[in-house]
Motif scaffolding. Structure first.
Motif, PDB file in Angstrom:
ATOM      1  N   TYR A 197       0.844  -1.191   0.000  1.00 44.13           N
ATOM      2  CA  TYR A 197       0.000   0.000   0.000  1.00 44.13           C
ATOM      3  C   TYR A 197       0.881   1.244   0.000  1.00 44.13           C
ATOM      4  CZ  TYR A 197       0.880  -0.194   5.071  1.00 44.13           C
ATOM      5  OH  TYR A 197       1.478  -0.263   6.310  1.00 44.13           O
ATOM      6  N   THR A 198       0.280   2.375  -0.324  1.00 41.63           N
ATOM      7  CA  THR A 198       1.000   3.637  -0.359  1.00 41.63           C
ATOM      8  C   THR A 198       0.281   4.670   0.513  1.00 41.63           C
ATOM      9  OG1 THR A 198      -0.199   4.468  -2.296  1.00 41.63           O
ATOM     10  CG2 THR A 198       1.795   3.195  -2.707  1.00 41.63           C
ATOM     11  N   ILE A 199       1.055   5.626   1.019  1.00 41.01           N
ATOM     12  CA  ILE A 199       0.502   6.739   1.788  1.00 41.01           C
ATOM     13  C   ILE A 199       1.036   8.025   1.166  1.00 41.01           C
ATOM     14  CG2 ILE A 199       0.343   7.864   4.033  1.00 41.01           C
ATOM     15  CD1 ILE A 199       1.420   4.283   3.944  1.00 41.01           C
ATOM     16  N   THR A 200       0.140   8.833   0.647  1.00 42.13           N
ATOM     17  CA  THR A 200       0.541  10.088   0.032  1.00 42.13           C
ATOM     18  C   THR A 200      -0.011  11.257   0.837  1.00 42.13           C
ATOM     19  OG1 THR A 200      -1.380  10.003  -1.459  1.00 42.13           O
ATOM     20  CG2 THR A 200       0.710   9.115  -2.280  1.00 42.13           C
ATOM     21  N   GLN A 201       0.673  12.371   0.764  1.00 38.01           N
ATOM     22  CA  GLN A 201       0.257  13.550   1.503  1.00 38.01           C
ATOM     23  C   GLN A 201      -0.879  14.254   0.767  1.00 38.01           C
ATOM     24  OE1 GLN A 201       3.255  15.535   3.971  1.00 38.01           O
ATOM     25  NE2 GLN A 201       2.966  17.313   2.656  1.00 38.01           N
ATOM     26  N   GLY A 202      -1.909  14.673   1.504  1.00 43.27           N
ATOM     27  CA  GLY A 202      -3.054  15.341   0.899  1.00 43.27           C
ATOM     28  C   GLY A 202      -4.167  14.356   0.591  1.00 43.27           C
ATOM     29  N   GLY A 206      -8.653   7.073  -2.388  1.00 44.68           N
ATOM     30  CA  GLY A 206      -8.308   6.076  -1.373  1.00 44.68           C
ATOM     31  C   GLY A 206      -8.898   6.477  -0.042  1.00 44.68           C
ATOM     32  N   GLU A 207      -8.416   5.849   1.009  1.00 39.55           N
ATOM     33  CA  GLU A 207      -8.882   6.160   2.358  1.00 39.55           C
ATOM     34  C   GLU A 207      -8.153   7.399   2.863  1.00 39.55           C
ATOM     35  OE1 GLU A 207      -8.965   4.263   6.884  1.00 39.55           O
ATOM     36  OE2 GLU A 207      -8.009   3.166   5.238  1.00 39.55           O
ATOM     37  N   ILE A 208      -8.894   8.439   3.209  1.00 43.57           N
ATOM     38  CA  ILE A 208      -8.311   9.698   3.670  1.00 43.57           C
ATOM     39  C   ILE A 208      -8.439   9.781   5.184  1.00 43.57           C
ATOM     40  CG2 ILE A 208      -8.447  12.214   3.543  1.00 43.57           C
ATOM     41  CD1 ILE A 208      -9.723  11.846   0.759  1.00 43.57           C
ATOM     42  N   ILE A 209      -7.318  10.004   5.864  1.00 41.86           N
ATOM     43  CA  ILE A 209      -7.332  10.150   7.312  1.00 41.86           C
ATOM     44  C   ILE A 209      -6.543  11.398   7.701  1.00 41.86           C
ATOM     45  CG2 ILE A 209      -7.531   7.654   7.699  1.00 41.86           C
ATOM     46  CD1 ILE A 209      -4.586   7.659   8.535  1.00 41.86           C
ATOM     47  N   THR A 210      -6.806  11.873   8.900  1.00 38.28           N
ATOM     48  CA  THR A 210      -6.073  13.020   9.446  1.00 38.28           C
ATOM     49  C   THR A 210      -5.153  12.532  10.552  1.00 38.28           C
ATOM     50  OG1 THR A 210      -7.895  14.534   8.949  1.00 38.28           O
ATOM     51  CG2 THR A 210      -6.280  15.263  10.577  1.00 38.28           C
ATOM     52  N   VAL A 211      -3.889  12.906  10.474  1.00 38.39           N
ATOM     53  CA  VAL A 211      -2.925  12.515  11.490  1.00 38.39           C
ATOM     54  C   VAL A 211      -2.270  13.771  12.066  1.00 38.39           C
ATOM     55  CG1 VAL A 211      -2.437  10.197  10.639  1.00 38.39           C
ATOM     56  CG2 VAL A 211      -1.205  12.123   9.669  1.00 38.39           C
ATOM     57  N   GLN A 228      -3.518  15.820   6.317  1.00 38.32           N
ATOM     58  CA  GLN A 228      -4.314  14.738   5.750  1.00 38.32           C
ATOM     59  C   GLN A 228      -3.443  13.881   4.851  1.00 38.32           C
ATOM     60  OE1 GLN A 228      -7.725  16.992   4.041  1.00 38.32           O
ATOM     61  NE2 GLN A 228      -8.979  15.780   5.447  1.00 38.32           N
ATOM     62  N   VAL A 229      -3.674  12.579   4.920  1.00 37.85           N
ATOM     63  CA  VAL A 229      -2.960  11.644   4.048  1.00 37.85           C
ATOM     64  C   VAL A 229      -3.973  10.688   3.423  1.00 37.85           C
ATOM     65  CG1 VAL A 229      -0.838  11.770   5.418  1.00 37.85           C
ATOM     66  CG2 VAL A 229      -2.502   9.964   5.898  1.00 37.85           C
ATOM     67  N   THR A 230      -3.595  10.120   2.285  1.00 37.63           N
ATOM     68  CA  THR A 230      -4.435   9.166   1.588  1.00 37.63           C
ATOM     69  C   THR A 230      -3.736   7.806   1.561  1.00 37.63           C
ATOM     70  OG1 THR A 230      -5.379  10.885   0.185  1.00 37.63           O
ATOM     71  CG2 THR A 230      -5.581   8.618  -0.583  1.00 37.63           C
ATOM     72  N   ILE A 231      -4.440   6.781   2.011  1.00 37.86           N
ATOM     73  CA  ILE A 231      -3.916   5.414   2.016  1.00 37.86           C
ATOM     74  C   ILE A 231      -4.562   4.655   0.862  1.00 37.86           C
ATOM     75  CG2 ILE A 231      -3.635   3.294   3.343  1.00 37.86           C
ATOM     76  CD1 ILE A 231      -4.039   4.973   5.872  1.00 37.86           C
ATOM     77  N   LEU A 232      -3.748   4.078   0.012  1.00 43.64           N
ATOM     78  CA  LEU A 232      -4.245   3.335  -1.146  1.00 43.64           C
ATOM     79  C   LEU A 232      -3.624   1.950  -1.158  1.00 43.64           C
ATOM     80  CD1 LEU A 232      -5.917   3.355  -3.776  1.00 43.64           C
ATOM     81  CD2 LEU A 232      -3.871   4.201  -4.948  1.00 43.64           C
ATOM     82  N   ALA A 233      -4.473   0.921  -0.998  1.00 42.08           N
ATOM     83  CA  ALA A 233      -4.005  -0.457  -1.010  1.00 42.08           C
ATOM     84  C   ALA A 233      -3.821  -0.916  -2.445  1.00 42.08           C
ATOM     85  CB  ALA A 233      -4.993  -1.347  -0.288  1.00 42.08           C
TER      86      ALA A 233
END
Length: 235
Positions: A197-202, A206-211, A228-233
């Motif tokens: 999976y990947t985690i991109t900024q903004g 994909g799944e968007i979460i706030t960290v 905010q980051v976006t997690i894409l499997a």
């Protein structure tokens, strides 16, 4: 244009806390921006608040590519469950010794906490994980940071001091994220790992979460802000 570092974070244990409390130290399933900045500060020997240095990095890009072992079908194997480590903190100290007494957890009134000062804590770790981190840095900091990562002032860890890397963290400086990603893919292929999976900024697809992991101030009084980051499997 600001260049990108390629950092390779691989080891039997990693821990990337972002909202931890004394008795329960959680970990996100991927490296945090504050954790990566901690690695850079350790390499530079930059202690204390470091507000000016952190401000230079705060809005720059960070991309994370998580790799797993290949299964028999050539796909990324399922992630290992998190390890929960049990600790008793503050037990076994001699309260007649001034120095040892300082290590015993106290109440707000300065008295020993319930149970004679001992506290039960739980700490969580990622097991057998590998991450390629594409970390954008100010052009003016490039040479100093690259040199420091290869000749660190302080020891580098993967989130906590018991999380030892099993591969060189610094894997080069690249002018674009595409070049850094290409180099990461070659290293992953050589290690027979595939992208999970990947985690991109903004925000993205994909799944968007706030960290809450953008460090504003280190030292005794740490301060962070959200991103905010976006997690894409991977399919």
């Amino acid at each position: 244009m600001n260049p990108y570092l390629l950092l390779w974070l691989e080891g039997p244990l990693q821990s990337w806390g972002h909202d931890s409390r004394f008795g329960r130290r959680e970990t996100l399933p991927f490296p945090t921006k504050s954790g990566v900045m901690g690695i850079l500060c350790a390499a530079l020997g930059a202690g204390g608040e470091q507000t000016s240095l952190l401000e230079e990095f705060a809005d720059l890009d960070m991309q994370v590519y998580a790799y797993g072992r290949r299964n028999t079908k050539g796909e990324a194997a399922p992630r290992e469950p998190q390890l929960r480590d049990f600790h008793m903190v503050g037990s076994g100290y001699d309260d007649t010794d001034l120095w040892q007494s300082l290590l015993i957890p106290k109440t707000s009134e300065g008295k020993k906490a319930v149970g004679g000062g001992a506290k039960m804590t739980f700490r969580y770790y990622l097991q057998d994980c590998t991450f390629a981190v594409l970390f954008q840095i100010p052009a003016g900091q490039c040479d100093a940071v690259a040199h420091a990562l290869q000749h660190p002032v302080w020891t580098l860890y993967l989130g906590r001091k018991n999380c030892i890397p099993t591969e060189l963290i610094f894997q080069g400086v690249y002018q674009t994220s595409e070049q850094a990603k290409e180099s990461a893919e070659k290293l992953a292929q050589a290690k027979q790992k595939c992208l999970a999976y990947t985690i991109t900024q903004g925000t993205g697809h994909g799944e968007i979460i706030t960290v809450n992991d953008v460090p504003i101030q280190f030292g005794a009084q740490k301060r962070y802000r959200d991103r905010q980051v976006t997690i894409l499997a991977e399919d």
